[in-house]
Design a protein around this motif. Structure first.
Motif, PDB file in Angstrom:
ATOM      1  N   ILE A 173       0.836  -1.200   0.000  1.00 30.96           N
ATOM      2  CA  ILE A 173       0.000   0.000   0.000  1.00 30.96           C
ATOM      3  C   ILE A 173       0.873   1.253   0.000  1.00 30.96           C
ATOM      4  O   ILE A 173       0.630   2.210  -0.756  1.00 30.96           O
ATOM      5  CB  ILE A 173      -0.941   0.008   1.218  1.00 30.96           C
ATOM      6  N   LEU A 174       1.909   1.258   0.846  1.00 28.27           N
ATOM      7  CA  LEU A 174       2.804   2.413   0.908  1.00 28.27           C
ATOM      8  C   LEU A 174       3.531   2.617  -0.417  1.00 28.27           C
ATOM      9  O   LEU A 174       3.795   3.757  -0.821  1.00 28.27           O
ATOM     10  CB  LEU A 174       3.806   2.233   2.049  1.00 28.27           C
ATOM     11  N   GLY A 175       3.849   1.522  -1.104  1.00 28.15           N
ATOM     12  CA  GLY A 175       4.477   1.631  -2.412  1.00 28.15           C
ATOM     13  C   GLY A 175       3.560   2.303  -3.421  1.00 28.15           C
ATOM     14  O   GLY A 175       3.987   3.189  -4.180  1.00 28.15           O
ATOM     15  N   ARG A 176       2.308   1.912  -3.429  1.00 31.75           N
ATOM     16  CA  ARG A 176       1.336   2.539  -4.339  1.00 31.75           C
ATOM     17  C   ARG A 176       1.111   3.998  -3.967  1.00 31.75           C
ATOM     18  O   ARG A 176       0.971   4.864  -4.837  1.00 31.75           O
ATOM     19  CB  ARG A 176       0.012   1.776  -4.292  1.00 31.75           C
ATOM     20  N   GLN A 177       1.085   4.282  -2.663  1.00 30.97           N
ATOM     21  CA  GLN A 177       0.929   5.658  -2.210  1.00 30.97           C
ATOM     22  C   GLN A 177       2.123   6.505  -2.650  1.00 30.97           C
ATOM     23  O   GLN A 177       1.960   7.630  -3.121  1.00 30.97           O
ATOM     24  CB  GLN A 177       0.779   5.700  -0.687  1.00 30.97           C
ATOM     25  N   LEU A 178       3.329   5.949  -2.498  1.00 31.53           N
ATOM     26  CA  LEU A 178       4.536   6.669  -2.907  1.00 31.53           C
ATOM     27  C   LEU A 178       4.493   7.010  -4.380  1.00 31.53           C
ATOM     28  O   LEU A 178       4.769   8.156  -4.778  1.00 31.53           O
ATOM     29  CB  LEU A 178       5.766   5.815  -2.601  1.00 31.53           C
ATOM     30  N   ALA A 179       4.130   6.044  -5.224  1.00 31.44           N
ATOM     31  CA  ALA A 179       4.079   6.285  -6.669  1.00 31.44           C
ATOM     32  C   ALA A 179       3.024   7.325  -7.015  1.00 31.44           C
ATOM     33  O   ALA A 179       3.272   8.246  -7.813  1.00 31.44           O
ATOM     34  CB  ALA A 179       3.807   4.977  -7.403  1.00 31.44           C
ATOM     35  N   ALA A 180       1.845   7.213  -6.394  1.00 30.84           N
ATOM     36  CA  ALA A 180       0.744   8.109  -6.735  1.00 30.84           C
ATOM     37  C   ALA A 180       0.986   9.537  -6.264  1.00 30.84           C
ATOM     38  O   ALA A 180       0.714  10.499  -6.987  1.00 30.84           O
ATOM     39  CB  ALA A 180      -0.555   7.578  -6.133  1.00 30.84           C
ATOM     40  N   LEU A 325      -8.065   4.207  -0.372  1.00 32.04           N
ATOM     41  CA  LEU A 325      -7.417   5.031  -1.398  1.00 32.04           C
ATOM     42  C   LEU A 325      -6.526   4.201  -2.315  1.00 32.04           C
ATOM     43  O   LEU A 325      -6.448   4.465  -3.521  1.00 32.04           O
ATOM     44  CB  LEU A 325      -6.577   6.123  -0.731  1.00 32.04           C
ATOM     45  N   TYR A 326      -5.889   3.190  -1.742  1.00 39.14           N
ATOM     46  CA  TYR A 326      -4.926   2.383  -2.500  1.00 39.14           C
ATOM     47  C   TYR A 326      -5.239   0.905  -2.266  1.00 39.14           C
ATOM     48  O   TYR A 326      -4.543   0.226  -1.509  1.00 39.14           O
ATOM     49  CB  TYR A 326      -3.487   2.717  -2.095  1.00 39.14           C
ATOM     50  N   PRO A 327      -6.293   0.378  -2.903  1.00 47.09           N
ATOM     51  CA  PRO A 327      -6.718  -1.003  -2.665  1.00 47.09           C
ATOM     52  C   PRO A 327      -5.626  -1.998  -2.998  1.00 47.09           C
ATOM     53  O   PRO A 327      -4.828  -1.801  -3.920  1.00 47.09           O
ATOM     54  CB  PRO A 327      -7.915  -1.164  -3.600  1.00 47.09           C
ATOM     55  N   LEU A 328      -5.607  -3.070  -2.227  1.00 46.78           N
ATOM     56  CA  LEU A 328      -4.675  -4.152  -2.502  1.00 46.78           C
ATOM     57  C   LEU A 328      -5.114  -4.899  -3.756  1.00 46.78           C
ATOM     58  O   LEU A 328      -6.303  -5.091  -3.997  1.00 46.78           O
ATOM     59  CB  LEU A 328      -4.613  -5.108  -1.312  1.00 46.78           C
ATOM     60  N   GLU A 329      -4.147  -5.328  -4.513  1.00 46.43           N
ATOM     61  CA  GLU A 329      -4.462  -6.014  -5.776  1.00 46.43           C
ATOM     62  C   GLU A 329      -3.901  -7.425  -5.762  1.00 46.43           C
ATOM     63  O   GLU A 329      -2.945  -7.719  -5.057  1.00 46.43           O
ATOM     64  CB  GLU A 329      -3.885  -5.230  -6.959  1.00 46.43           C
TER      65      GLU A 329
END
Length: 329
Positions: A173-180, A325-329
């Motif tokens: 989740i933090l990785g997706r948040q960082l990218a976004a 905000l950043y759903p797990l996939e």
């Protein structure tokens, strides 16, 4: 005969009264003595050996074994984002002999695809936090960056997409948040089964970055083979006084403190959980335990079951909002 019986009556009454007092005192002492196991206890770590959870478990298990005069065996059962080991404790008898050491990622299990919405917290009793530590943002030393801001800038201009190693749901989740939120294009998220393999690939620069515990990264940081760009606590980590926090680095939204918490199966008696907490309060006073926890960049935090339950609820609300905000996939 009658006179003899009557002459002994005062003595019989006194003896009866003394025996009653002894019984009451013994009962009170038994009730006030904290619960202790009378056979081996299993402490399940649902992650691979070598990470912060494992180091914390082994530090306290040795001293608990001394205090209880019974073995406390650490059992590593990694897999399924910690669910395999966690389920072992969920299904165990609620008697204090099978315990779980987990981290905040446990609250995300119910959001993880493929795990059928299982909520471990519905079948576990929060017992106490054992220690807490800020997570770290760790990069390969082979990257031409010194700060988190420089890493973001590097990834925006790099010909090859940057990659992030993760060992559990929260890091994804933090990785997706960082990218976004920083505009890193095409950040590749690579899943691992444990912290050890992540560190190995970070050193080789097979992956570029990871959100991970301080424990596994610290010796490699000191050896110069890894960079710790920031720590995620409110204040600088005692083990890394020269490393800025994420807020100091300009990224306050990535603040995160990892607690290492003890759980028991649902229905474990209050007397048992209170006995475990009492023993842990003594265990963390041991110099070797404190040294091990400090070496991991953490500090001991033993609280009551009610306090820890409130801590878990607060983390569940925070991470629940983040996963929307950043759903797990």
């Amino acid at each position: 005969m009658t006179r003899k019986y009557e002459s002994n009556m005062p003595f019989a009454r006194v003896l009866h009264a003394v025996m009653a007092i002894i019984f009451i005192a013994s009962s009170a002492q038994a009730q006030s003595a904290p619960w202790k196991p009378d056979r081996a206890v299993t402490l399940v770590v649902p992650y691979a050996a070598g990470g912060g959870t494992d180091a914390t478990a082994r530090a306290v298990s040795r001293q608990l074994g001394v205090l209880w005069d019974q073995p406390v065996v650490v059992e590593n059962l990694p897999g399924a984002d910690g669910l395999i080991g966690t389920r072992r404790v969920m299904d165990a008898k609620p008697d204090g002999y099978t315990l779980l050491l987990q981290v905040p990622g446990i609250v995300l299990t119910k959001y993880t695809p493929g795990l059928k919405g299982i909520d471990p917290l519905a079948r576990l009793e929060p017992v106490t936090a054992v220690s807490q530590s800020p997570a770290a943002i760790v990069a390969s030393a082979k990257l031409p960056v010194k700060t988190l801001a420089e890493f973001v800038a590097y990834c925006k201009t790099s010909v090859q997409p940057c990659s992030l190693a993760t060992g559990e749901s929260l890091a994804r989740i933090l990785g997706r948040q960082l990218a976004a939120e920083t505009g890193i294009p095409n950040l590749i998220v690579v899943n691992y089964r444990g912290t050890g393999p992540i560190v190995t690939d970070l050193i080789a620069n097979n992956v570029n970055l990871s959100f991970t515990g301080i424990t596994a990264a610290l010796p490699h940081y000191r050896a110069g083979t890894l960079k710790i760009l920031a720590t995620q606590g409110k204040t600088r980590a005692a083990a890394l006084p020269d490393v800025p926090t994420t807020a100091e680095a300009g990224f306050p939204q990535f603040q995160s403190v990892t607690w290492f918490g003890l759980f028991a199966p649902k229905g474990t008696p209050v007397a048992v959980t209170q006995g475990i907490v009492a023993a842990l309060r003594d265990a963390v006073k041991d110099a070797n335990v404190q040294k091990t926890i400090a070496a991991a960049g953490a500090e001991p935090v033993v609280n009551s079951p009610a306090e820890f339950a409130a801590q878990v609820r607060a983390e569940s609300e925070r991470l629940g909002a983040l996963v929307k905000l950043y759903p797990l996939e």
